[in-house]
Scaffold this motif. Structure first.
Motif, PDB file in Angstrom:
ATOM      1  N   LEU A 159       0.799  -1.170   0.092  1.00  0.00           N
ATOM      2  CA  LEU A 159      -0.052  -0.019   0.158  1.00  0.00           C
ATOM      3  C   LEU A 159       0.859   1.158  -0.037  1.00  0.00           C
ATOM      4  CD1 LEU A 159      -3.056   0.178   0.097  1.00  0.00           C
ATOM      5  CD2 LEU A 159      -2.688   1.116   2.454  1.00  0.00           C
ATOM      6  N   LEU A 160       1.871   1.253   0.734  1.00  0.00           N
ATOM      7  CA  LEU A 160       2.713   2.361   0.806  1.00  0.00           C
ATOM      8  C   LEU A 160       3.385   2.740  -0.414  1.00  0.00           C
ATOM      9  CD1 LEU A 160       4.391   2.143   4.654  1.00  0.00           C
ATOM     10  CD2 LEU A 160       2.898   3.613   3.587  1.00  0.00           C
ATOM     11  N   ALA A 161       4.098   1.528  -1.369  1.00  0.00           N
ATOM     12  CA  ALA A 161       4.229   1.739  -2.633  1.00  0.00           C
ATOM     13  C   ALA A 161       3.470   2.443  -3.394  1.00  0.00           C
ATOM     14  CB  ALA A 161       4.734   0.303  -3.108  1.00  0.00           C
ATOM     15  N   PHE A 162       2.079   2.445  -3.347  1.00  0.00           N
ATOM     16  CA  PHE A 162       1.239   2.937  -4.234  1.00  0.00           C
ATOM     17  C   PHE A 162       0.732   4.531  -3.662  1.00  0.00           C
ATOM     18  CE2 PHE A 162       0.648  -1.351  -5.641  1.00  0.00           C
ATOM     19  CZ  PHE A 162       0.828  -1.214  -7.228  1.00  0.00           C
ATOM     20  N   GLU A 163       1.555   5.079  -2.715  1.00  0.00           N
ATOM     21  CA  GLU A 163       1.161   6.240  -2.256  1.00  0.00           C
ATOM     22  C   GLU A 163       1.070   7.425  -3.322  1.00  0.00           C
ATOM     23  OE1 GLU A 163      -0.738   5.613   1.352  1.00  0.00           O
ATOM     24  OE2 GLU A 163      -0.014   7.814   1.098  1.00  0.00           O
ATOM     25  N   LYS A 164       2.193   7.367  -3.929  1.00  0.00           N
ATOM     26  CA  LYS A 164       2.020   8.075  -5.272  1.00  0.00           C
ATOM     27  C   LYS A 164       1.716   7.233  -6.507  1.00  0.00           C
ATOM     28  CE  LYS A 164       5.402  11.261  -3.135  1.00  0.00           C
ATOM     29  NZ  LYS A 164       6.905  11.836  -3.481  1.00  0.00           N
ATOM     30  N   PRO A 165       1.429   7.894  -7.558  1.00  0.00           N
ATOM     31  CA  PRO A 165       1.040   6.991  -8.895  1.00  0.00           C
ATOM     32  C   PRO A 165       2.373   6.119  -9.106  1.00  0.00           C
ATOM     33  CG  PRO A 165       0.282   9.133  -9.052  1.00  0.00           C
ATOM     34  CD  PRO A 165       0.847   9.281  -7.673  1.00  0.00           C
ATOM     35  N   SER A 166       2.045   4.861  -9.298  1.00  0.00           N
ATOM     36  CA  SER A 166       2.864   3.894  -9.656  1.00  0.00           C
ATOM     37  C   SER A 166       2.338   2.700 -10.617  1.00  0.00           C
ATOM     38  CB  SER A 166       3.765   3.122  -8.391  1.00  0.00           C
ATOM     39  OG  SER A 166       4.101   4.211  -7.775  1.00  0.00           O
ATOM     40  N   THR A 167       3.265   2.149 -11.334  1.00  0.00           N
ATOM     41  CA  THR A 167       2.793   0.855 -12.122  1.00  0.00           C
ATOM     42  C   THR A 167       3.204  -0.084 -11.397  1.00  0.00           C
ATOM     43  OG1 THR A 167       4.996   0.603 -13.180  1.00  0.00           O
ATOM     44  CG2 THR A 167       3.604   2.097 -14.519  1.00  0.00           C
ATOM     45  N   ILE A 168       2.615  -1.282 -11.622  1.00  0.00           N
ATOM     46  CA  ILE A 168       2.550  -2.637 -10.845  1.00  0.00           C
ATOM     47  C   ILE A 168       4.296  -2.839 -11.082  1.00  0.00           C
ATOM     48  CG2 ILE A 168       2.026  -4.054 -12.508  1.00  0.00           C
ATOM     49  CD1 ILE A 168       0.729  -5.875 -10.271  1.00  0.00           C
ATOM     50  N   GLU A 169       4.741  -2.811 -12.038  1.00  0.00           N
ATOM     51  CA  GLU A 169       6.356  -3.200 -12.500  1.00  0.00           C
ATOM     52  C   GLU A 169       7.260  -2.366 -11.394  1.00  0.00           C
ATOM     53  OE1 GLU A 169       6.950  -5.824 -13.926  1.00  0.00           O
ATOM     54  OE2 GLU A 169       4.624  -5.881 -14.338  1.00  0.00           O
ATOM     55  N   ASN A 170       6.855  -0.953 -11.029  1.00  0.00           N
ATOM     56  CA  ASN A 170       7.689  -0.104 -10.418  1.00  0.00           C
ATOM     57  C   ASN A 170       7.560  -0.786  -8.821  1.00  0.00           C
ATOM     58  OD1 ASN A 170       8.587   1.483 -12.383  1.00  0.00           O
ATOM     59  ND2 ASN A 170       7.043   2.944 -11.936  1.00  0.00           N
ATOM     60  N   VAL A 171       6.405  -1.278  -8.350  1.00  0.00           N
ATOM     61  CA  VAL A 171       6.120  -1.637  -6.978  1.00  0.00           C
ATOM     62  C   VAL A 171       6.739  -2.950  -7.038  1.00  0.00           C
ATOM     63  CG1 VAL A 171       4.299  -2.554  -5.376  1.00  0.00           C
ATOM     64  CG2 VAL A 171       3.907  -0.180  -6.985  1.00  0.00           C
ATOM     65  N   ILE A 172       6.620  -3.876  -7.862  1.00  0.00           N
ATOM     66  CA  ILE A 172       7.715  -4.962  -7.928  1.00  0.00           C
ATOM     67  C   ILE A 172       8.932  -4.976  -7.696  1.00  0.00           C
ATOM     68  CG2 ILE A 172       8.017  -7.196  -9.049  1.00  0.00           C
ATOM     69  CD1 ILE A 172       5.248  -6.974 -10.306  1.00  0.00           C
ATOM     70  N   GLY A 173       9.548  -3.952  -8.238  1.00  0.00           N
ATOM     71  CA  GLY A 173      10.975  -3.527  -8.024  1.00  0.00           C
ATOM     72  C   GLY A 173      11.356  -3.313  -6.858  1.00  0.00           C
ATOM     73  N   LYS A 174      10.332  -2.286  -6.234  1.00  0.00           N
ATOM     74  CA  LYS A 174      10.566  -1.889  -5.095  1.00  0.00           C
ATOM     75  C   LYS A 174      10.573  -2.651  -3.967  1.00  0.00           C
ATOM     76  CE  LYS A 174       8.533   2.882  -5.739  1.00  0.00           C
ATOM     77  NZ  LYS A 174       7.328   3.549  -5.355  1.00  0.00           N
ATOM     78  N   LEU A 175       9.806  -3.738  -4.085  1.00  0.00           N
ATOM     79  CA  LEU A 175       9.375  -4.675  -3.013  1.00  0.00           C
ATOM     80  C   LEU A 175      10.524  -6.023  -3.081  1.00  0.00           C
ATOM     81  CD1 LEU A 175       5.742  -4.776  -2.551  1.00  0.00           C
ATOM     82  CD2 LEU A 175       7.287  -3.603  -1.247  1.00  0.00           C
ATOM     83  N   MET A 176      11.002  -6.056  -4.471  1.00  0.00           N
ATOM     84  CA  MET A 176      12.283  -7.094  -4.583  1.00  0.00           C
ATOM     85  C   MET A 176      13.179  -6.569  -3.881  1.00  0.00           C
ATOM     86  SD  MET A 176      11.496  -9.820  -6.455  1.00  0.00           S
ATOM     87  CE  MET A 176      12.885 -10.151  -6.868  1.00  0.00           C
ATOM     88  N   ASP A 177      13.557  -5.294  -3.543  1.00  0.00           N
ATOM     89  CA  ASP A 177      14.760  -4.654  -2.765  1.00  0.00           C
ATOM     90  C   ASP A 177      14.586  -5.113  -1.181  1.00  0.00           C
ATOM     91  OD1 ASP A 177      15.736  -4.053  -5.271  1.00  0.00           O
ATOM     92  OD2 ASP A 177      15.280  -1.735  -4.890  1.00  0.00           O
ATOM     93  N   ILE A 178      13.237  -5.217  -0.905  1.00  0.00           N
ATOM     94  CA  ILE A 178      12.854  -5.333   0.597  1.00  0.00           C
ATOM     95  C   ILE A 178      12.628  -6.811   1.011  1.00  0.00           C
ATOM     96  CG2 ILE A 178      11.042  -4.930   2.489  1.00  0.00           C
ATOM     97  CD1 ILE A 178      10.375  -2.367   0.831  1.00  0.00           C
TER      98      ILE A 178
END
Length: 98
Positions: A50-69
């Protein structure tokens, strides 16, 4: 159906979210008043999505962010995020913005 190239964002006009420890509590708003009958509680992973979608994002961007976590393979993470998004969109928590 989730469009991988579309932008999605948390619908902040209809929900108030607060992180409490490792969880996030979301309270729906009805006419700008909290509706305590529809409170949602998310675990740490759900909160991070949910935090990754606080600002407009594509699902691919969110996947990339969470892959780092998280220590998880991309296929499983992608599947989990898509499932989360389908439920969140059904409940108007996440909306398509572009």
């Amino acid at each position: 159906m989730i469009d991988p190239k579309a932008l999605y964002q948390v619908d902040n006009d209809n929900f108030v979210a607060r992180k409490m420890g490792n969880e996030m509590v979301m309270v729906p708003l009805a006419d700008k008043v909290a509706d305590m009958t529809g409170v949602l509680t998310l675990n740490e992973v759900g909160a991070d999505i949910l935090l990754a979608f606080e600002k407009p994002s594509t699902i691919e961007n969110v996947i990339g962010k969470l892959m780092d976590i998280y220590d998880i393979d991309e296929e499983t993470l992608s599947s989990d995020i898509r499932l989360f998004m389908e439920k969140a969109m059904k409940n108007n928590v996440i909306i398509k913005v572009g």
